[in-house]
Design a protein around this motif. Structure first.
Motif, PDB file in Angstrom:
ATOM      1  N   ALA A 189     -25.288 -36.139 134.936  1.00 33.48           N
ATOM      2  CA  ALA A 189     -24.861 -35.142 133.950  1.00 33.48           C
ATOM      3  C   ALA A 189     -26.074 -34.395 133.399  1.00 33.48           C
ATOM      4  CB  ALA A 189     -24.106 -35.820 132.812  1.00 33.48           C
ATOM      5  N   PRO A 190     -26.050 -33.073 133.398  1.00 39.20           N
ATOM      6  CA  PRO A 190     -27.181 -32.314 132.853  1.00 39.20           C
ATOM      7  C   PRO A 190     -27.237 -32.426 131.339  1.00 39.20           C
ATOM      8  CG  PRO A 190     -25.411 -30.825 133.451  1.00 39.20           C
ATOM      9  CD  PRO A 190     -24.983 -32.186 133.901  1.00 39.20           C
ATOM     10  N   LEU A 191     -28.445 -32.342 130.802  1.00 39.89           N
ATOM     11  CA  LEU A 191     -28.620 -32.350 129.353  1.00 39.89           C
ATOM     12  C   LEU A 191     -28.181 -31.006 128.777  1.00 39.89           C
ATOM     13  CD1 LEU A 191     -32.089 -34.096 128.930  1.00 39.89           C
ATOM     14  CD2 LEU A 191     -29.895 -34.957 128.133  1.00 39.89           C
ATOM     15  N   ARG A 192     -27.378 -31.053 127.739  1.00 39.07           N
ATOM     16  CA  ARG A 192     -26.954 -29.829 127.088  1.00 39.07           C
ATOM     17  C   ARG A 192     -28.018 -29.364 126.089  1.00 39.07           C
ATOM     18  NH1 ARG A 192     -20.532 -30.718 125.607  1.00 39.07           N
ATOM     19  NH2 ARG A 192     -19.826 -31.358 127.694  1.00 39.07           N
ATOM     20  N   ASP A 193     -27.934 -28.089 125.751  1.00 37.98           N
ATOM     21  CA  ASP A 193     -28.871 -27.554 124.770  1.00 37.98           C
ATOM     22  C   ASP A 193     -28.762 -28.302 123.448  1.00 37.98           C
ATOM     23  OD1 ASP A 193     -29.711 -25.769 126.637  1.00 37.98           O
ATOM     24  OD2 ASP A 193     -28.543 -24.088 125.879  1.00 37.98           O
ATOM     25  N   PRO A 237     -15.504 -42.506 120.299  1.00 35.35           N
ATOM     26  CA  PRO A 237     -15.340 -41.741 121.546  1.00 35.35           C
ATOM     27  C   PRO A 237     -15.738 -42.562 122.769  1.00 35.35           C
ATOM     28  CG  PRO A 237     -17.368 -41.103 120.464  1.00 35.35           C
ATOM     29  CD  PRO A 237     -16.681 -42.066 119.527  1.00 35.35           C
ATOM     30  N   GLN A 238     -15.261 -42.130 123.893  1.00 34.49           N
ATOM     31  CA  GLN A 238     -15.698 -42.728 125.145  1.00 34.49           C
ATOM     32  C   GLN A 238     -17.153 -42.322 125.424  1.00 34.49           C
ATOM     33  OE1 GLN A 238     -14.009 -44.899 127.074  1.00 34.49           O
ATOM     34  NE2 GLN A 238     -12.327 -44.847 125.588  1.00 34.49           N
ATOM     35  N   LEU A 239     -17.869 -43.214 126.062  1.00 34.55           N
ATOM     36  CA  LEU A 239     -19.267 -42.930 126.362  1.00 34.55           C
ATOM     37  C   LEU A 239     -19.352 -41.820 127.412  1.00 34.55           C
ATOM     38  CD1 LEU A 239     -22.061 -44.072 125.520  1.00 34.55           C
ATOM     39  CD2 LEU A 239     -22.033 -45.355 127.666  1.00 34.55           C
ATOM     40  N   PRO A 240     -20.091 -40.738 127.118  1.00 28.74           N
ATOM     41  CA  PRO A 240     -20.222 -39.660 128.108  1.00 28.74           C
ATOM     42  C   PRO A 240     -20.959 -40.152 129.350  1.00 28.74           C
ATOM     43  CG  PRO A 240     -20.929 -38.943 125.923  1.00 28.74           C
ATOM     44  CD  PRO A 240     -20.790 -40.425 125.868  1.00 28.74           C
ATOM     45  N   LEU A 285     -32.310 -46.938 128.684  1.00 33.46           N
ATOM     46  CA  LEU A 285     -31.605 -47.152 129.946  1.00 33.46           C
ATOM     47  C   LEU A 285     -31.272 -48.624 130.148  1.00 33.46           C
ATOM     48  CD1 LEU A 285     -33.680 -44.777 132.269  1.00 33.46           C
ATOM     49  CD2 LEU A 285     -31.340 -44.425 131.487  1.00 33.46           C
ATOM     50  N   VAL A 286     -32.227 -49.492 129.857  1.00 27.81           N
ATOM     51  CA  VAL A 286     -32.008 -50.930 130.049  1.00 27.81           C
ATOM     52  C   VAL A 286     -30.971 -51.449 129.058  1.00 27.81           C
ATOM     53  CG1 VAL A 286     -33.102 -53.188 129.835  1.00 27.81           C
ATOM     54  CG2 VAL A 286     -34.268 -51.358 131.066  1.00 27.81           C
ATOM     55  N   ARG A 287     -31.086 -51.031 127.811  1.00 32.03           N
ATOM     56  CA  ARG A 287     -30.143 -51.519 126.801  1.00 32.03           C
ATOM     57  C   ARG A 287     -28.722 -51.081 127.101  1.00 32.03           C
ATOM     58  NH1 ARG A 287     -34.041 -49.939 121.726  1.00 32.03           N
ATOM     59  NH2 ARG A 287     -35.317 -51.845 121.722  1.00 32.03           N
ATOM     60  N   GLU A 288     -28.544 -49.860 127.582  1.00 36.73           N
ATOM     61  CA  GLU A 288     -27.194 -49.422 127.913  1.00 36.73           C
ATOM     62  C   GLU A 288     -26.613 -50.243 129.052  1.00 36.73           C
ATOM     63  OE1 GLU A 288     -25.106 -45.383 129.646  1.00 36.73           O
ATOM     64  OE2 GLU A 288     -26.428 -45.237 127.900  1.00 36.73           O
ATOM     65  N   GLN A 289     -27.431 -50.518 130.029  1.00 34.46           N
ATOM     66  CA  GLN A 289     -26.960 -51.311 131.172  1.00 34.46           C
ATOM     67  C   GLN A 289     -26.475 -52.688 130.721  1.00 34.46           C
ATOM     68  OE1 GLN A 289     -30.000 -51.943 134.098  1.00 34.46           O
ATOM     69  NE2 GLN A 289     -28.763 -53.336 135.318  1.00 34.46           N
ATOM     70  N   TYR A 290     -27.266 -53.360 129.879  1.00 38.49           N
ATOM     71  CA  TYR A 290     -26.891 -54.711 129.449  1.00 38.49           C
ATOM     72  C   TYR A 290     -25.842 -54.681 128.343  1.00 38.49           C
ATOM     73  CZ  TYR A 290     -30.645 -56.665 132.269  1.00 38.49           C
ATOM     74  OH  TYR A 290     -31.435 -57.038 133.323  1.00 38.49           O
ATOM     75  N   GLU A 323     -22.770 -50.018 118.984  1.00 41.16           N
ATOM     76  CA  GLU A 323     -24.149 -50.179 119.461  1.00 41.16           C
ATOM     77  C   GLU A 323     -24.364 -49.435 120.776  1.00 41.16           C
ATOM     78  OE1 GLU A 323     -25.345 -54.229 119.670  1.00 41.16           O
ATOM     79  OE2 GLU A 323     -24.743 -54.691 117.618  1.00 41.16           O
ATOM     80  N   LEU A 324     -23.355 -49.426 121.632  1.00 35.37           N
ATOM     81  CA  LEU A 324     -23.471 -48.707 122.893  1.00 35.37           C
ATOM     82  C   LEU A 324     -23.641 -47.211 122.650  1.00 35.37           C
ATOM     83  CD1 LEU A 324     -23.311 -48.810 126.018  1.00 35.37           C
ATOM     84  CD2 LEU A 324     -20.837 -48.489 125.787  1.00 35.37           C
ATOM     85  N   ILE A 325     -22.864 -46.665 121.722  1.00 32.89           N
ATOM     86  CA  ILE A 325     -22.981 -45.233 121.408  1.00 32.89           C
ATOM     87  C   ILE A 325     -24.317 -44.933 120.746  1.00 32.89           C
ATOM     88  CG2 ILE A 325     -22.004 -43.391 119.996  1.00 32.89           C
ATOM     89  CD1 ILE A 325     -19.262 -44.596 120.483  1.00 32.89           C
ATOM     90  N   LEU A 326     -24.738 -45.800 119.829  1.00 37.02           N
ATOM     91  CA  LEU A 326     -26.032 -45.588 119.175  1.00 37.02           C
ATOM     92  C   LEU A 326     -27.174 -45.649 120.177  1.00 37.02           C
ATOM     93  CD1 LEU A 326     -25.605 -47.648 115.864  1.00 37.02           C
ATOM     94  CD2 LEU A 326     -25.220 -45.214 116.260  1.00 37.02           C
ATOM     95  N   ASN A 327     -27.049 -46.509 121.155  1.00 34.89           N
ATOM     96  CA  ASN A 327     -28.084 -46.570 122.180  1.00 34.89           C
ATOM     97  C   ASN A 327     -28.099 -45.307 123.028  1.00 34.89           C
ATOM     98  OD1 ASN A 327     -30.064 -48.418 123.781  1.00 34.89           O
ATOM     99  ND2 ASN A 327     -28.692 -47.579 125.334  1.00 34.89           N
ATOM    100  N   ARG A 328     -26.900 -44.730 123.295  1.00 29.67           N
ATOM    101  CA  ARG A 328     -26.856 -43.470 124.037  1.00 29.67           C
ATOM    102  C   ARG A 328     -27.507 -42.357 123.212  1.00 29.67           C
ATOM    103  NH1 ARG A 328     -24.028 -40.988 128.084  1.00 29.67           N
ATOM    104  NH2 ARG A 328     -24.313 -43.013 129.110  1.00 29.67           N
TER     105      ARG A 328
END
Length: 498
Positions: free
Chosen positions: A49-53, A261-264, A378-383, A439-444
């Motif tokens: 997914a591209p980064l938005r402005d 919300p669902q994780l993008p 990246l690592v925290r989201e994976q785990y 926590e998952l959203i905050l990590n994103r």
């Protein structure tokens, strides 16, 4: 006549000697900032997914978009950062004025009263001009340094704005999670109250002991206590969000809903070299490093002789009516060469060398921390995804165990303490699942913050038109993404290695 010629030759020889001594006593060349061509290794993972402005729009929450917009327009820290930009810009303009001559108007009227002779008067009107010729680029280097600091201040404004957007998003989603916890706790309270009624009915029939009723009441009160804690957290979060938006917290009230919300999709991390050009904190420290390099160049140039020019155009008369009849035009030049200053200029060069090295270490550390933040996110989201899966599995198993234990308790095969423990564990796991999703959203959000995106706060604030990167009018880009190497060419007597 011969005496005048001898004096002229002596002065000429002395001037050449001064120039030679001044040149031999100065640092030979300015320091240079060079970037290695070797690129750092790629990140461990990357999405598509591209980064938005504006990175927060990836969550597709219009209310969140509105809250961030309010904060960007009302936050006082951001307004203060904007004023620091204007302040730094004014300082740069002030320094740049030294490249132009100073012209002053002169007006004088004086009268002399004497006892033994007639009174006299003098009237003077004219212009005085002075100009320091920037022979060695001392003033130009100083001006470059100030423009670089102004640009670094603008990059710091971007840091403040980016951090503010992340703080608003974190607070907003924490409010959503807290409201979801309230809904879950209300359901759990109702469930526990229903269980309390059943226990009280069974106790009235003499089927159970009073201790089982007391334990059920304790469970109800424990759940209510958790609700009070969450209500307190909601009010604190509302106060925080109000202050972030530049509003008084006394009447802060928000309705964010209770659905996280669902994780993008995972964003594209890109190459580390691209990260260096995106992150404003890296750009800020890089510009500060380059500004220190220009300060060093100015300090080196200050050891050379300087040339001052002066001119005046005046009219002098003994009465006002005689003004403008005679004009006097004069021009003067002054060459000043430092001979003995007790090592002051040399010490200033050494100080600037140390400052350049300090800015280099700060820039290098900022680069490494940027890489670390991306990798950590990246690592925290994976785990964290794995953790949520395990928590949901535990919650399902605890629910099944709770049902079975209730059935066994009704037929007398187990103690109510086992049922109570199972209910407590099930309800705790349900709340933990909600917290883990937050926590998952905050990590994103931390990942978006680490990647910086293309967020430009100037779309919310019309900033002054100052150069983002300024060195002799040439834009700076951190091309390869590795920390720069400072190559200093200074006098050997200082024993400074390259």
């Amino acid at each position: 006549m011969n005496s005048h010629l001898s004096t002229g030759w002596f002065l000429t020889w002395l001037l050449l000697l001064v120039l030679q001594l001044s040149g031999s006593g100065c640092a030979g060349k300015e320091s240079a900032v060079k970037l290695p061509t070797q690129s750092p290794p790629p990140f461990s993972e990357s999405g598509q997914a591209p980064l938005r402005d504006f990175w927060w729009t990836t969550f597709d929450d219009q209310e969140l978009d509105q809250q961030v917009d309010i904060a960007l327009r009302g936050n006082f820290d951001l307004e203060g950062a904007l004023q620091r930009i204007l302040q730094a810009q004014a300082i740069a303009r002030r320094e740049a004025s030294d490249l132009l001559p100073d012209v002053d108007g002169v007006a004088l009227a004086e009268s002399t009263v004497r006892t033994d002779s007639p009174n006299s008067a003098r009237w003077v009107l004219g212009l005085d001009a002075s100009y320091q010729v920037d022979l060695w680029g001392e003033i130009g280097s100083r001006v470059d340094a100030q423009w670089l600091r102004a640009s670094a201040t603008e990059a710091d404004f971007n840091v403040v704005a980016l951090t503010l957007s992340a703080d608003v998003a974190r607070t907003w989603f924490a409010l959503i999670e807290a409201n979801a916890q309230i809904e879950l706790l209300d359901e759990q309270i109702q469930t526990n109250l229903t269980g309390l009624k059943l226990q009280e009915a069974r106790f009235g029939l003499g089927q159970i002991r009073s201790a089982d009723v007391l334990r059920q009441r304790q469970l109800v009160e424990s759940t209510r206590e958790q609700r009070v804690v969450v209500l307190s957290r909601i009010e604190v979060l509302e106060h925080l969000l109000a202050v972030l938006q530049g509003q008084p917290p006394q009447e802060a009230s928000y309705s964010p809903g209770a659905q996280l919300p669902q994780l993008p999709p995972l964003p594209e991390t890109g190459l580390p070299a691209e990260l260096l050009n995106r992150r404003p904190d890296i750009r800020r420290d890089f510009l500060a490093l380059w500004a220190a390099d220009r300060d060093l160049a100015s300090a080196v140039s200050a050891q050379y002789p300087r040339l001052n020019l002066a001119a005046s155009f005046t009219t002098v008369a003994e009465s006002p009516e005689n003004l403008f009849r005679e004009w006097v035009f004069s021009v003067a030049g002054q060459l000043i060469a430092p001979l003995i200053d007790g090592g002051q200029r040399r010490a200033e060069v050494d100080r600037n060398v140390a400052t350049v090295r300090l800015r280099f270490t700060e820039f290098s550390q900022t680069v490494l921390i940027a890489y670390q933040e991306v990798e950590n996110a990246l690592v925290r989201e994976q785990y964290q995804l794995q953790r949520i899966e395990k928590l949901e599995t535990q919650a399902k198993l605890a629910h099944q165990a709770s049902i079975q234990l209730r059935e066994q308790y009704l037929i007398g095969e187990t103690e109510y303490l086992d049922v109570l423990s199972s209910i407590q564990q099930e309800q705790s796991l349900q709340r933990n699942v909600l917290s883990a999703r937050l926590e998952l959203i905050l990590n994103r959000i931390a990942l978006y913050l680490a990647l910086a995106g293309d967020f430009d706060p100037r779309q919310a604030y019309p900033l002054a038109n100052i150069p983002l990167e300024y060195v002799d009018g040439v834009p700076i880009e951190i091309i390869e993404g590795a920390p720069p190497v400072i190559v200093e060419q200074l006098p050997e007597e200082n024993d400074i290695d390259e």
